[in-house]
Write an enzyme that holds these catalytic residues in place. Structure first.
Site, short mmCIF file in Angstrom:
data_model
loop_
_atom_site.label_atom_id
_atom_site.label_comp_id
_atom_site.label_asym_id
_atom_site.label_seq_id
_atom_site.Cartn_x
_atom_site.Cartn_y
_atom_site.Cartn_z
N LYS A 176 1.45 5.55 0.00
CA LYS A 176 0.90 6.71 0.71
C LYS A 176 1.67 7.97 0.32
CE LYS A 176 -0.74 8.03 5.30
NZ LYS A 176 -1.00 7.57 6.67
N ASP A 197 -5.26 3.24 -1.52
CA ASP A 197 -6.12 3.78 -0.47
C ASP A 197 -6.64 5.14 -0.95
OD1 ASP A 197 -6.84 5.38 1.88
OD2 ASP A 197 -6.03 3.74 3.08
N GLU A 250 0.82 -1.23 0.00
CA GLU A 250 0.00 0.00 0.00
C GLU A 250 0.85 1.27 0.00
OE1 GLU A 250 -2.60 0.12 3.38
OE2 GLU A 250 -3.48 2.06 2.83
N ASP A 261 -6.53 14.33 6.80
CA ASP A 261 -6.87 13.00 7.30
C ASP A 261 -7.30 12.10 6.16
OD1 ASP A 261 -7.43 11.00 9.33
OD2 ASP A 261 -9.52 11.29 8.75
N ASP A 264 -8.80 9.04 6.70
CA ASP A 264 -9.59 7.90 7.19
C ASP A 264 -10.95 8.24 7.76
OD1 ASP A 264 -7.43 5.80 6.87
OD2 ASP A 264 -6.40 7.24 8.13
#
Ligand code: RNT
Ligand code: ZN
Length: 422
Positions: free
Chosen positions: A232, A263, A230, A298, A300
């Site tokens: 980021k 994500d 993943e 953020d 999430d």
């Protein structure tokens, strides 16, 4: 009219309306049933896990904010909460665990020692409760990760510790897949990064690639376990440089034939995950999604039924690669009832998939290929107000889960009877 009757009647009318534009609602429902969502365990306890007794600070650039009462603090509580959420969500779904959610029987087991035996009670629980388990190695909230580096650390002993954790995590995934008879996707998110401007951007990336290669050295039957990595953009405390960037992992998965994990909260604010799916699927065998919702810094927030969620669902459905795109959720909100958070986010993901399945894709595609962009826009806009909500209510009703807002009555009752006593 009884509620059940109203739902059935509304469905019949909706079915006719959809049929008039060439969409079979019964077929859409049948297909929707076959799409599992991997529900993340970590919404239930603010990413705390059960590694040690008492709370531990969350590290690695992720933060759960809020102090809503009733959080699960034991494995039994978390399982009960998940079961409650599952009873409010239509369809059969999977549970996504993190290594830090091990069942160590009350005795501390470090990350380089965690093995399938520490997840046996989860596997036993999963049988008959969920459609399968997915897994994550845990590279955060640990004393050997406090300086912000793990697999790309300049110190070999630290790297080796985390490599061992990765090797064991794949074994756990494979054991879950074997016992449950359904492939486990094991995801690797590595938080490594610098708060401020680095001198060397290459070295950590070379070390990360080398460590990952060591973790993936052993061949594991892809029917039992698939590996995902993943990317980021940045994290809190790692604002200037993230070792595992999007470009890093895109190159890594194409050269190593691994799954890429995208994500939704890990990109620039105007960069959309939905636009990436088709490109990635051209060159990657399979994909893992962490469906989330970015809000400023953020990544999430609880998934809502916004444009991007619907765009993601449409891309998944239109790709016709539903068996190659693994849908996972990744959000954590500690400021609202956690079971409600799970239920809201998961129901929204399913709603988005349903609206995507209720599209007359062929007709719209025809308009597009004929360069009739006017018709394309007309259709896309009119579809938004088609009675998909009647199909959704009917789907909940026939799956024996609460229709409309009534699921919240059950959450409130559970809060009163169970959560408030914790
Ligand atoms: C963090 C990543 C990662 C975590 C979970 C807990 O930014 O999105 O997936 O949220 O592993
Ligand atoms: Zn994620």
């Amino acid at each position: 009219m009884s509620n059940d009757k109203r739902v059935e009647k509304a469905y019949e009318i909706a079915k006719e309306q959809y049929s008039a534009i060439g969409v079979n609602t019964d077929k859409a429902i049948e297909q929707l049933k076959t799409i599992p969502i991997s529900i993340h365990c970590w919404q239930g306890d603010d990413v705390g896990g059960f590694e040690q007794v008492g709370s531990k600070e969350l590290s690695g650039g992720i933060q759960a904010t809020g102090n809503y009462p009733g959080k699960a603090t034991t494995i039994d509580q978390l399982r009960a909460d998940i079961e409650k959420a599952l009873s409010l969500i239509p369809g059969s779904h999977r549970l996504n665990l993190h290594a830090s959610y091990l069942d160590n029987g009350g005795k501390f087991v470090d990350r380089d020692k965690v093995g399938p035996e520490h997840f046996q009670s989860w596997i036993d629980w999963a049988k008959g409760k969920v459609g399968g388990l997915d897994f994550n190695a845990t590279y955060f909230s640990h004393e050997k990760a406090t300086d912000g580096f793990t697999l790309s650390h300049p110190d070999k002993t630290i790297r080796d510790f985390w490599i061992q954790h990765g090797i064991l995590s794949r074994k756990i995934g494979a054991e879950m897949g074997k016992q449950l008879g359904t492939t486990t996707v094991t995801n690797f998110w590595i938080p490594d990064g610098y708060k401020d401007i680095p001198v060397d951007r290459t070295g950590p990336r070379q070390r990360l690639a080398d460590s990952l290669d060591k973790i993936f050295a052993e061949n594991i039957d892809p029917k039992l376990n698939l590996d995902a990595v993943e990317s980021k953009l940045f994290g809190i405390g790692a604002e200037s440089y993230t070792v595992g960037s999007h470009e890093f992992y895109l190159g890594y998965v194409v050269s190593r034939r691994k799954l890429l994990c995208l994500d939704a909260g890990h990109f620039h604010p105007t960069e959309m995950l939905s636009d990436k799916i088709s490109s990635v699927m051209m060159f990657c065998p399979e994909l893992l999604l962490h469906v989330s919702r970015p809000v400023r810094w953020d990544s999430d927030h609880v998934v809502i039924l916004d444009d991007e969620l619907q765009a993601i669902a449409k891309e998944i459905v239109r790709s016709s690669k539903l068996d190659k795109i693994h849908i996972g959720l990744d959000f954590f909100d500690a400021s609202i009832n956690r079971i409600a958070a799970w239920t809201i986010g998961t129901r929204n993901m399913i709603k988005a998939l349903l609206t995507a399945l209720l599209e007359p894709t062929e007709t719209m595609l025809k308009a597009e290929l004929e360069m009739d962009f006017t018709r394309r826009l007309v259709m896309l806009e009119e579809l938004k107000t088609m009675p998909w909500a009647a199909v959704w209510d009917y789907y909940c009703h026939t799956n024996n889960v609460p229709v409309g807002m009534s699921w919240f009555d059950e959450v409130r009752k559970y809060e009163k009877d169970v959560l408030s006593r914790r």
